[in-house]
Motif scaffolding. Structure first.
Motif, short mmCIF file in Angstrom:
data_model
loop_
_atom_site.label_atom_id
_atom_site.label_comp_id
_atom_site.label_asym_id
_atom_site.label_seq_id
_atom_site.Cartn_x
_atom_site.Cartn_y
_atom_site.Cartn_z
N THR A 34 -76.84 31.35 -25.73
CA THR A 34 -77.71 31.47 -26.93
C THR A 34 -77.06 31.76 -28.29
N SER A 36 -78.05 33.23 -32.36
CA SER A 36 -78.87 34.09 -33.42
C SER A 36 -78.26 34.32 -34.68
N ASP A 42 -83.20 35.06 -30.06
CA ASP A 42 -81.86 34.24 -29.39
C ASP A 42 -82.58 32.76 -29.18
N LEU A 43 -81.80 31.84 -29.40
CA LEU A 43 -82.19 30.38 -29.37
C LEU A 43 -81.06 29.44 -28.65
N ASN A 44 -81.54 28.46 -27.76
CA ASN A 44 -80.66 27.77 -27.31
C ASN A 44 -79.67 27.22 -27.90
N ALA A 45 -78.33 27.63 -27.80
CA ALA A 45 -77.32 26.96 -28.73
C ALA A 45 -76.96 25.42 -28.46
N ALA A 50 -82.76 23.73 -32.45
CA ALA A 50 -82.89 25.33 -32.53
C ALA A 50 -81.43 25.59 -33.62
N SER A 66 -73.85 35.05 -23.60
CA SER A 66 -74.30 34.22 -22.34
C SER A 66 -73.86 35.22 -21.24
#
Length: 89
Positions: A34, A36, A42-45, A50, A66
């Protein structure tokens, strides 16, 4: 949970070409990661949408997280990528 911070070095921030290169690198790691910005979710990297939504400009500090096996090395490599001016390469 493994966590690393990185300062965005690319002149365009985490948009366009740098975002594409970063997402490709995240997907190569094969683990959930993730990303942010301070105070953000927290977003999906591994998602280009995103990343574009983060609004991370040059100089922004982002946090990568992670809890997967091998996260330490993967996050270290991703931090190095973010702290490189990918627009100049």
């Amino acid at each position: 949970m493994t966590e690393r911070q990185a300062t965005i070095a690319s002149s365009s921030g985490l948009h366009a070409r740098p975002a594409k290169l970063f997402v490709s690198a995240v997907k190569e790691k094969g683990i959930p990661i993730t990303i942010s910005v301070e105070g953000g979710a927290d977003l999906n990297a591994g998602s280009i949408l995103a990343l574009m939504g983060l609004g991370a400009a040059k100089g922004s500090v982002v946090t990568l997280k992670s809890d997967a096996e091998g996260a330490e090395q993967a996050l270290d490599e991703l931090v190095a990528l973010l702290e490189t001016d990918l627009d100049a390469e």
